[in-house]
Design an enzyme around this catalytic site. Sequence first.
Site, mmCIF file in Angstrom:
data_model
loop_
_atom_site.group_PDB
_atom_site.id
_atom_site.type_symbol
_atom_site.label_atom_id
_atom_site.label_comp_id
_atom_site.label_asym_id
_atom_site.label_seq_id
_atom_site.Cartn_x
_atom_site.Cartn_y
_atom_site.Cartn_z
ATOM 1 N N ASN A 173 10.954 -67.580 -51.098
ATOM 2 C CA ASN A 173 9.639 -68.038 -50.654
ATOM 3 C C ASN A 173 8.860 -66.964 -49.897
ATOM 4 O O ASN A 173 7.631 -66.957 -49.918
ATOM 5 C CB ASN A 173 9.851 -69.270 -49.757
ATOM 6 C CG ASN A 173 8.641 -69.575 -48.912
ATOM 7 O OD1 ASN A 173 7.674 -70.166 -49.386
ATOM 8 N ND2 ASN A 173 8.677 -69.166 -47.641
ATOM 9 N N TYR B 52 -2.101 -58.950 -54.549
ATOM 10 C CA TYR B 52 -1.331 -60.192 -54.429
ATOM 11 C C TYR B 52 -1.134 -60.824 -55.808
ATOM 12 O O TYR B 52 -0.024 -61.204 -56.189
ATOM 13 C CB TYR B 52 -2.074 -61.160 -53.496
ATOM 14 C CG TYR B 52 -1.421 -62.508 -53.343
ATOM 15 C CD1 TYR B 52 -0.357 -62.678 -52.471
ATOM 16 C CD2 TYR B 52 -1.872 -63.616 -54.067
ATOM 17 C CE1 TYR B 52 0.251 -63.927 -52.321
ATOM 18 C CE2 TYR B 52 -1.286 -64.856 -53.925
ATOM 19 C CZ TYR B 52 -0.222 -65.010 -53.045
ATOM 20 O OH TYR B 52 0.378 -66.232 -52.909
HETATM 21 N N1 LIG Z 1 -0.357 -71.287 -49.030
HETATM 22 C C1 LIG Z 1 -0.735 -71.275 -50.304
HETATM 23 O O1 LIG Z 1 -1.765 -71.861 -50.682
HETATM 24 C C2 LIG Z 1 0.113 -70.577 -51.324
HETATM 25 C C3 LIG Z 1 -0.291 -70.646 -52.672
HETATM 26 C C4 LIG Z 1 0.480 -70.012 -53.637
HETATM 27 C C5 LIG Z 1 1.641 -69.358 -53.275
HETATM 28 N N2 LIG Z 1 2.005 -69.297 -51.954
HETATM 29 C C6 LIG Z 1 3.248 -68.589 -51.641
HETATM 30 O O2 LIG Z 1 4.083 -69.395 -50.830
HETATM 31 C C7 LIG Z 1 4.957 -68.563 -50.066
HETATM 32 C C8 LIG Z 1 4.924 -69.022 -48.614
HETATM 33 O O3 LIG Z 1 3.613 -68.795 -48.128
HETATM 34 P P1 LIG Z 1 2.935 -69.689 -46.992
HETATM 35 O O4 LIG Z 1 1.680 -70.231 -47.563
HETATM 36 O O5 LIG Z 1 3.928 -70.614 -46.399
HETATM 37 O O6 LIG Z 1 2.501 -68.539 -45.974
HETATM 38 P P2 LIG Z 1 2.938 -68.157 -44.502
HETATM 39 O O7 LIG Z 1 2.829 -69.311 -43.584
HETATM 40 O O8 LIG Z 1 2.174 -66.924 -44.230
HETATM 41 O O9 LIG Z 1 4.511 -67.816 -44.624
HETATM 42 C C9 LIG Z 1 4.948 -66.627 -45.186
HETATM 43 C C10 LIG Z 1 6.419 -66.504 -44.850
HETATM 44 O O10 LIG Z 1 6.933 -65.307 -45.446
HETATM 45 C C11 LIG Z 1 7.613 -64.596 -44.439
HETATM 46 N N3 LIG Z 1 7.702 -63.159 -44.688
HETATM 47 C C12 LIG Z 1 6.709 -62.267 -44.821
HETATM 48 N N4 LIG Z 1 7.213 -61.037 -44.993
HETATM 49 C C13 LIG Z 1 8.568 -61.163 -44.960
HETATM 50 C C14 LIG Z 1 9.643 -60.270 -45.080
HETATM 51 N N5 LIG Z 1 9.448 -58.938 -45.232
HETATM 52 N N6 LIG Z 1 10.910 -60.751 -45.037
HETATM 53 C C15 LIG Z 1 11.136 -62.066 -44.864
HETATM 54 N N7 LIG Z 1 10.154 -62.974 -44.706
HETATM 55 C C16 LIG Z 1 8.876 -62.513 -44.767
HETATM 56 C C17 LIG Z 1 6.842 -64.892 -43.161
HETATM 57 O O11 LIG Z 1 7.613 -64.521 -42.022
HETATM 58 P P3 LIG Z 1 6.924 -64.070 -40.615
HETATM 59 O O12 LIG Z 1 6.666 -65.335 -39.857
HETATM 60 O O13 LIG Z 1 7.950 -63.182 -39.988
HETATM 61 O O14 LIG Z 1 5.665 -63.338 -40.952
HETATM 62 C C18 LIG Z 1 6.671 -66.388 -43.337
HETATM 63 O O15 LIG Z 1 7.844 -67.067 -43.005
HETATM 64 C C19 LIG Z 1 4.469 -67.131 -50.271
HETATM 65 O O16 LIG Z 1 5.288 -66.493 -51.232
HETATM 66 C C20 LIG Z 1 3.068 -67.321 -50.827
HETATM 67 O O17 LIG Z 1 2.633 -66.237 -51.604
HETATM 68 C C21 LIG Z 1 1.277 -69.886 -50.985
#
Ligand SMILES: NC(=O)c1ccc[n+]([C@@H]2O[C@H](COP(=O)([O-])OP(=O)(O)OC[C@H]3O[C@@H](n4cnc5c(N)ncnc54)[C@H](OP(=O)(O)O)[C@@H]3O)[C@@H](O)[C@H]2O)c1
Length: 226
Positions: free
Chosen positions: A80, A151
């Site tokens: 994730n 991205y």
């Molecule tokens: N939100 C949306 O609408 C959406 C849509 C499509 C896909 N996604 C995907 O869903 C996934 C989760 O995103 P989210 O929306 O929940 O965003 P988020 O709240 O920004 O969470 C991102 C997570 O990834 C972690 N992370 C970043 N860099 C990392 C690293 N080097 N090693 C380990 N962990 C790392 C962050 O940790 P830290 O707290 O340490 O930064 C956080 O736990 C992502 O892959 C994103 O691309 C999200």
Amino acid sequence: MNRRHALVTGANRGIGRAVAAELRARGMALTVTARDPAAASDTAADLGPDVRARQLDVTDPGSVGTAAADVGPVDVLVCNAGVLLDGGTGPLTTPLDLVEETLRVNLLGTWRVLQAFVPGMIRRGWGRVVVVSSGTTAEFGGALFAGAPGYSLSKSALNGLTTLVAGQTAGTGVLVNAVNPGRVRTRMMPRTTTPPEVPARFIADVASLPAGGPTGQFLTERHLPR
Ligand SMILES: NC(=O)c1ccc[n+]([C@@H]2O[C@H](COP(=O)([O-])OP(=O)(O)OC[C@H]3O[C@@H](n4cnc5c(N)ncnc54)[C@H](OP(=O)(O)O)[C@@H]3O)[C@@H](O)[C@H]2O)c1
């Protein structure tokens, strides 16, 4: 039967945290991982006394290797962790250092985690892998999003990687799929309304697919039977 053991990357907030909570609610043994060890521990403590925590930074080979050696067999892997760094830019102007960092986390980081955990699943003859991708991708009838070019390309590459790894696991009992969670209200997408618990249920469904279920696919909620 022993409980399946699930591991989630980036489980300290957003979609990852909601997926971890959902997998635990479904009875799986759970390891939550985060790049900040305190964030991993706090999340584990919040989710339940039996939840384990490990530091895991997907960009750090030592961190991934140590976590893989420490946690023991993982049956369910949710990749994730991800970053969106180049929103609001465009293909001809986006700073390539942002693109480089995006690929380092989203593509190479996920790849590293897959290399650490999938071979063990193949050896044991059972596994479910979910790669959290995005709707900003070109495969399976979609289109790249020019407003976050690095991205979008990183997630498109993840879809390709998913098909490659699924090819390696065909017939082994390990199912490997990418998912589109839709637009979800997290720190990454703060102005959206859908809470992370909604895609978490769907992602947990993909993490719980029965034998013979889809593999090498890019799944959205509509693909799964209700
Ligand atoms: N939100 C949306 O609408 C959406 C849509 C499509 C896909 N996604 C995907 O869903 C996934 C989760 O995103 P989210 O929306 O929940 O965003 P988020 O709240 O920004 O969470 C991102 C997570 O990834 C972690 N992370 C970043 N860099 C990392 C690293 N080097 N090693 C380990 N962990 C790392 C962050 O940790 P830290 O707290 O340490 O930064 C956080 O736990 C992502 O892959 C994103 O691309 C999200």
